[in-house]
Design a protein around this motif. Sequence first.
Motif, PDB file in Angstrom:
ATOM      1  N   UNK A  72     102.863  32.486 -17.450  1.00 34.97           N
ATOM      2  CA  UNK A  72     104.165  31.927 -17.795  1.00 34.97           C
ATOM      3  C   UNK A  72     105.246  32.883 -17.311  1.00 34.97           C
ATOM      4  N   UNK A  73     106.217  32.364 -16.565  1.00 33.08           N
ATOM      5  CA  UNK A  73     107.346  33.171 -16.111  1.00 33.08           C
ATOM      6  C   UNK A  73     108.636  32.522 -16.570  1.00 33.08           C
ATOM      7  N   UNK A  74     109.411  33.266 -17.349  1.00 32.66           N
ATOM      8  CA  UNK A  74     110.669  32.771 -17.907  1.00 32.66           C
ATOM      9  C   UNK A  74     111.790  33.708 -17.494  1.00 32.66           C
ATOM     10  N   UNK A  75     112.927  33.137 -17.141  1.00 30.64           N
ATOM     11  CA  UNK A  75     114.148  33.928 -16.967  1.00 30.64           C
ATOM     12  C   UNK A  75     115.220  33.252 -17.820  1.00 30.64           C
ATOM     13  N   UNK A  76     115.897  34.039 -18.644  1.00 32.75           N
ATOM     14  CA  UNK A  76     116.828  33.460 -19.612  1.00 32.75           C
ATOM     15  C   UNK A  76     118.051  34.353 -19.778  1.00 32.75           C
ATOM     16  N   UNK A  77     119.179  33.730 -20.001  1.00 29.46           N
ATOM     17  CA  UNK A  77     120.407  34.466 -20.285  1.00 29.46           C
ATOM     18  C   UNK A  77     120.307  35.115 -21.659  1.00 29.46           C
ATOM     19  N   UNK A  78     120.773  36.344 -21.730  1.00 26.27           N
ATOM     20  CA  UNK A  78     120.742  37.075 -22.998  1.00 26.27           C
ATOM     21  C   UNK A  78     122.033  37.879 -23.143  1.00 26.27           C
ATOM     22  N   UNK A  79     122.209  38.488 -24.281  1.00 29.66           N
ATOM     23  CA  UNK A  79     123.408  39.290 -24.518  1.00 29.66           C
ATOM     24  C   UNK A  79     123.076  40.769 -24.353  1.00 29.66           C
ATOM     25  N   UNK A  80     123.873  41.515 -23.583  1.00 31.66           N
ATOM     26  CA  UNK A  80     123.620  42.945 -23.402  1.00 31.66           C
ATOM     27  C   UNK A  80     123.619  43.685 -24.740  1.00 31.66           C
ATOM     28  N   UNK A  81     122.845  44.762 -24.799  1.00 32.50           N
ATOM     29  CA  UNK A  81     122.721  45.506 -26.051  1.00 32.50           C
ATOM     30  C   UNK A  81     123.398  46.871 -26.003  1.00 32.50           C
ATOM     31  N   UNK A  82     123.758  47.339 -24.822  1.00 33.09           N
ATOM     32  CA  UNK A  82     124.312  48.681 -24.703  1.00 33.09           C
ATOM     33  C   UNK A  82     125.813  48.694 -24.446  1.00 33.09           C
ATOM     34  N   UNK A  83     126.456  49.765 -24.852  1.00 32.96           N
ATOM     35  CA  UNK A  83     127.889  49.986 -24.586  1.00 32.96           C
ATOM     36  C   UNK A  83     128.056  50.431 -23.133  1.00 32.96           C
ATOM     37  N   UNK A  84     129.082  49.958 -22.395  1.00 30.04           N
ATOM     38  CA  UNK A  84     130.156  49.040 -22.807  1.00 30.04           C
ATOM     39  C   UNK A  84     129.887  47.585 -22.432  1.00 30.04           C
ATOM     40  N   UNK A  85     128.722  47.306 -21.798  1.00 29.46           N
ATOM     41  CA  UNK A  85     128.454  45.947 -21.333  1.00 29.46           C
ATOM     42  C   UNK A  85     128.422  44.947 -22.481  1.00 29.46           C
ATOM     43  N   UNK A  86     127.919  45.373 -23.623  1.00 30.39           N
ATOM     44  CA  UNK A  86     127.872  44.466 -24.770  1.00 30.39           C
ATOM     45  C   UNK A  86     129.273  43.973 -25.120  1.00 30.39           C
ATOM     46  N   UNK A  87     130.220  44.906 -25.172  1.00 31.64           N
ATOM     47  CA  UNK A  87     131.589  44.568 -25.527  1.00 31.64           C
ATOM     48  C   UNK A  87     132.285  43.767 -24.420  1.00 31.64           C
ATOM     49  N   UNK A  88     132.086  44.173 -23.163  1.00 33.20           N
ATOM     50  CA  UNK A  88     132.707  43.477 -22.043  1.00 33.20           C
ATOM     51  C   UNK A  88     132.177  42.048 -21.914  1.00 33.20           C
ATOM     52  N   UNK A  89     130.863  41.901 -22.105  1.00 31.60           N
ATOM     53  CA  UNK A  89     130.279  40.574 -21.972  1.00 31.60           C
ATOM     54  C   UNK A  89     130.722  39.659 -23.106  1.00 31.60           C
ATOM     55  N   UNK A  90     130.910  40.228 -24.286  1.00 28.32           N
ATOM     56  CA  UNK A  90     131.394  39.427 -25.414  1.00 28.32           C
ATOM     57  C   UNK A  90     132.763  38.837 -25.083  1.00 28.32           C
ATOM     58  N   UNK A  91     133.640  39.661 -24.504  1.00 25.83           N
ATOM     59  CA  UNK A  91     134.972  39.181 -24.133  1.00 25.83           C
ATOM     60  C   UNK A  91     134.866  38.089 -23.069  1.00 25.83           C
ATOM     61  N   UNK A  92     134.063  38.348 -22.041  1.00 23.73           N
ATOM     62  CA  UNK A  92     133.908  37.389 -20.932  1.00 23.73           C
ATOM     63  C   UNK A  92     133.337  36.056 -21.426  1.00 23.73           C
ATOM     64  N   UNK A  93     132.284  36.134 -22.251  1.00 21.50           N
ATOM     65  CA  UNK A  93     131.600  34.909 -22.679  1.00 21.50           C
ATOM     66  C   UNK A  93     132.418  34.093 -23.668  1.00 21.50           C
ATOM     67  N   UNK A  94     133.381  34.727 -24.335  1.00 23.30           N
ATOM     68  CA  UNK A  94     134.190  33.999 -25.315  1.00 23.30           C
ATOM     69  C   UNK A  94     135.555  33.589 -24.775  1.00 23.30           C
ATOM     70  N   UNK A  95     135.909  34.032 -23.581  1.00 17.40           N
ATOM     71  CA  UNK A  95     137.208  33.677 -23.006  1.00 17.40           C
ATOM     72  C   UNK A  95     137.053  33.007 -21.645  1.00 17.40           C
TER      73      UNK A  95
END
Length: 231
Positions: free
Chosen positions: A147-170
């Motif tokens: 089984x091979x899966x590729x899926x979108x996820x949320x970054x866990x490390x600083x600062x990508x976690x914070x930057x991605x949160x802004x991008x994904x919500x705006x």
Amino acid sequence: MEKGEQVEMMFDNIAPTYDTLNHRLSWNIDKGWRHKAIRQLAPYSPKTILDIATGTGDFAIMQAEILHPEKILGVDISMGMMDIGRRKVTERRLDGIISFSREDCMKLSFADESFDAVTAAFGIRNFQNLDAGLREMCRVLKRGGHLSIVELTTPVGFPMKQLFHIYSHTVLPVYGRLISKDNSAYSYLTATMEAFPQGERMVEILKNAGFREASFKRLTFGICTMYFATK
């Protein structure tokens, strides 16, 4: 409506703009993510492949061109998405290898151990019941299959976690709404990404679904994650 019906309606609505939005919103990096997920299967040369939540068939087409299997069956609940996939497959003259079928991924119509490999790109987070869907994927996979899966996820490390949160919500929901003309689709995307289990938790879920081995690898600072499992 149940989640499955909502997902079907939403993807039927955004089908005409789905490919364009995917590539633009990921800066075309999604093509590289798919390629890496397919390369996981290359050493095993699967002859029959089931592509779950196939959408417009991009993942199935790339598999056909890289792995050269005998047969790929793409399944989805959205006929609108698969209609576009059929046209793309015909244009590439791959209709002798790739076919499409409407299926409920919680209850697939195929016999046990029907496929050498099962794949899924950016679709399983939309399952109405993730555990049931993964058990079905395991059931139809041959013993020793992959089984091979590729899926979108949320970054866990600083600062990508914070930057991605802004991008994904705006940026993501606003731009997605403008192009697709669907008010909920790309807000829904953000919600499913944040709610979806990832990393070690997802590996545990895969093993509970019947896979004897499972692993994961984060890509592009954790925006995407690949999973690989063996029955």
